[in-house]
Design a protein around this motif. Structure first.
Motif, mmCIF file in Angstrom:
data_model
loop_
_atom_site.group_PDB
_atom_site.id
_atom_site.type_symbol
_atom_site.label_atom_id
_atom_site.label_comp_id
_atom_site.label_asym_id
_atom_site.label_seq_id
_atom_site.Cartn_x
_atom_site.Cartn_y
_atom_site.Cartn_z
ATOM 1 N N HIS A 42 -6.521 -2.137 -6.026
ATOM 2 C CA HIS A 42 -7.645 -1.365 -5.481
ATOM 3 C C HIS A 42 -7.191 0.067 -5.201
ATOM 4 C CE1 HIS A 42 -11.454 -0.668 -3.474
ATOM 5 N NE2 HIS A 42 -10.813 -0.187 -2.424
ATOM 6 N N SER A 54 -8.701 3.487 -3.027
ATOM 7 C CA SER A 54 -9.768 4.017 -2.167
ATOM 8 C C SER A 54 -9.448 5.447 -1.767
ATOM 9 C CB SER A 54 -9.942 3.143 -0.918
ATOM 10 O OG SER A 54 -8.738 3.066 -0.185
ATOM 11 N N GLU A 61 -9.575 8.723 0.645
ATOM 12 C CA GLU A 61 -9.541 8.906 2.087
ATOM 13 C C GLU A 61 -10.889 9.426 2.584
ATOM 14 O OE1 GLU A 61 -6.655 8.491 4.702
ATOM 15 O OE2 GLU A 61 -7.020 6.963 3.176
ATOM 16 N N TYR A 62 -11.485 8.668 3.499
ATOM 17 C CA TYR A 62 -12.853 8.929 3.948
ATOM 18 C C TYR A 62 -13.015 10.321 4.550
ATOM 19 C CZ TYR A 62 -16.895 8.685 7.087
ATOM 20 O OH TYR A 62 -18.054 8.967 7.755
ATOM 21 N N GLU A 108 -12.180 8.458 -6.768
ATOM 22 C CA GLU A 108 -11.620 7.158 -7.149
ATOM 23 C C GLU A 108 -11.578 6.982 -8.662
ATOM 24 O OE1 GLU A 108 -13.827 4.303 -4.888
ATOM 25 O OE2 GLU A 108 -12.802 4.808 -3.005
ATOM 26 N N CYS A 131 -13.007 13.189 2.005
ATOM 27 C CA CYS A 131 -14.233 13.189 1.192
ATOM 28 C C CYS A 131 -15.435 13.648 2.024
ATOM 29 C CB CYS A 131 -14.490 11.804 0.617
ATOM 30 S SG CYS A 131 -13.284 11.291 -0.620
ATOM 31 N N ARG A 153 0.829 -1.202 0.000
ATOM 32 C CA ARG A 153 0.000 0.000 0.000
ATOM 33 C C ARG A 153 0.861 1.248 0.000
ATOM 34 N NH1 ARG A 153 -3.235 -2.405 4.933
ATOM 35 N NH2 ARG A 153 -1.268 -3.516 4.969
ATOM 36 N N LYS A 192 -21.141 9.546 -1.133
ATOM 37 C CA LYS A 192 -20.823 8.521 -2.126
ATOM 38 C C LYS A 192 -20.456 9.134 -3.469
ATOM 39 C CE LYS A 192 -25.713 7.744 -3.333
ATOM 40 N NZ LYS A 192 -25.655 8.245 -4.705
ATOM 41 N N ILE A 213 -16.737 10.325 -3.164
ATOM 42 C CA ILE A 213 -15.830 9.176 -3.179
ATOM 43 C C ILE A 213 -15.710 8.602 -4.585
ATOM 44 C CG2 ILE A 213 -15.534 6.799 -2.375
ATOM 45 C CD1 ILE A 213 -16.755 7.677 0.291
ATOM 46 N N ARG A 214 -16.843 8.458 -5.270
ATOM 47 C CA ARG A 214 -16.820 7.898 -6.621
ATOM 48 C C ARG A 214 -16.010 8.763 -7.576
ATOM 49 N NH1 ARG A 214 -21.925 7.697 -7.545
ATOM 50 N NH2 ARG A 214 -22.067 9.596 -8.802
ATOM 51 N N VAL A 232 -5.414 9.463 -1.708
ATOM 52 C CA VAL A 232 -5.981 8.155 -2.027
ATOM 53 C C VAL A 232 -4.993 7.076 -1.597
ATOM 54 C CG1 VAL A 232 -7.412 8.922 -3.959
ATOM 55 C CG2 VAL A 232 -5.054 8.232 -4.393
ATOM 56 N N LYS A 233 -5.527 5.933 -1.195
ATOM 57 C CA LYS A 233 -4.705 4.784 -0.827
ATOM 58 C C LYS A 233 -4.716 3.798 -1.990
ATOM 59 C CE LYS A 233 -5.004 3.390 3.357
ATOM 60 N NZ LYS A 233 -5.606 2.827 4.589
#
Length: 399
Positions: free
Chosen positions: A359, A361, A363-364, A386, A367, A329, A379, A382-383, A347-348
């Motif tokens: 993958h 994702s 960062e929560y 990503e 966002c 990661r 959502k 986030i979309r 982003v991770k």
């Protein structure tokens, strides 16, 4: 799987990285052509003997004295150099690493920042050449063993500071590279740290594999030990990383949700890799929970003791689990425009050792903050982040 392992036992600088990659097999004439067509310099590539080690010695000749550059000037030079897109992206990322480090050290905003040594043409040449060489060699993965940063003191804007230099230390913090100090002079420069930090992931020891070639890049100074950066191109067997873990497990009853919630956070803070608390039916029909914790073996005793203290359980099952497969990661960031505003969002990125992305994702928390600011569904944010990250980092043939 072709993998580069950097062994910076005598530190690293831009010209050492460029030299070791040429020694490893990159075409020196291609490197010279890319650098000289991008920056007003001339490139000399020769050999040097450093305490009995023959190494490629790269010199960047600049004809005239240069002034300090703003960060935006550097970005403009790079974007107008006509570099291949992936090389341009890497060069900009390296300078952004250095820029953010200098910005934090000096307290100046990035767009007002003046680059001195690292903004001059020889540093530009080192970064452009090294990024081109990294992509040219076509490695599936790049790693770096712990780096020797040196010792003593280094000149700073207002006197001297202990090694590593403040900007170098910030870059090490941002990238997570592992380092140690040995010697009496600075061995790792900010440019060297930023190039390695962008491309390489830290690794403690050589992985299992067969050597394909070995390269040495010479540093300028003559030191007690060979002042070279060694790189090894190996053929690794596994695509996924492995590590050794233990799974701790216990059943508890008569423990409140508040206690379990507090335990969850506490275990993560003292070394747990993951925590799961599962509702269960215990003997005599009592309700309870199964607590499962994944951790490194060296943290098991501390975590087991904490579970006992917090829940009153009298026993913890320990299940050794060897060779857990893990995705590597790393953190990056993407710029997205939402309602005419530009945001830089972390982003991770999870990938295997070949560099294939498994993958991405967003960062929560970042966002969530933007969703609240713009009154938009989380959502959707986030979309968008990503999707943009996949466009930048994903394969060209992604459907």
């Amino acid at each position: 799987m072709r993998t580069i392992i950097f062994d910076a036992f005598s530190g690293a600088s831009g010209d050492m990285i460029l030299g070791t990659l040429i020694s490893l097999g990159v075409d020196r004439e291609k490197v010279r052509e890319v650098i000289e067509s991008s920056v007003d310099v001339s490139v000399r590539v020769g050999e040097a003997n450093k305490r009995g080690i023959c190494a490629v010695d790269v010199h960047i000749d600049v004809d005239h004295e240069e002034h300090a550059r703003h960060y935006d000037e550097l970005v403009s030079i790079v974007m107008n150099a006509g570099l291949p897109p992936k090389v341009e992206h890497s060069v900009l990322a390296v300078f952004e690493l250095m820029g953010r480090a200098e910005s934090k050290v000096h307290g100046d905003p990035l767009d007002e920042l003046h680059f001195h040594e690292v903004g001059q043409n020889d540093a530009l040449a080192d970064v452009i050449g090294s990024c081109f060489a990294m992509h040219e060699i076509g490695a599936d993965a790049i790693y770096c063993l712990p780096i020797n940063v040196g010792g003593g003191r280094v000149k700073a804007a207002h006197g001297s500071m202990p090694v590593p230099a403040p900007a170098t230390l910030e870059i090490l913090q941002q990238t997570g590279l592992v380092f140690y100090g040995s010697g009496k002079r600075e061995l790792l420069t900010p440019t060297g740290a930023a190039i390695l930090g962008h491309f390489a992931r830290p690794i403690e020891n050589f992985p299992k594999g067969k050597v394909l070639s070995v390269g040495y890049g010479a540093g300028d100074a003559d030191t007690e030990d060979p002042n070279v950066l060694r790189s090894t191109l190996i053929n690794m067997e596994d695509d996924l990383s492995r590590d050794s873990i233990e799974v701790l497990e216990t059943n508890v009853d008569d423990v409140t949700g508040e206690v379990l919630g507090n335990l969850f956070e506490k275990l993560l803070s003292i070394g747990a890799r993951d925590v799961a608390i599962v509702p269960a039916t215990m003997k005599k029909g009592r309700t309870g929970h199964i607590i499962k914790v994944i951790t490194k073996p060296e943290h098991s005793a501390t975590i087991a003791r904490e579970i006992m203290r917090e829940t009153g359980t009298l026993g913890i099952r320990v299940i050794p689990t060897k060779h857990r497969y893990t995705a590597d990661r790393r953190m990056d960031s993407v710029k997205v425009v939402i309602r005419a505003k530009t945001y830089d969002i972390p982003v991770k990125i999870a990938e295997d050792r070949t560099g294939e992305i498994l993958h991405i994702s967003a960062e929560y928390e970042d966002c969530k903050r933007i969703a609240k600011e713009l009154d938009l569904p989380l959502k959707n944010i986030i979309r968008k982040v990503e999707e943009e990250a996949w466009n930048i980092h994903g394969p060209d043939d992604l459907v």
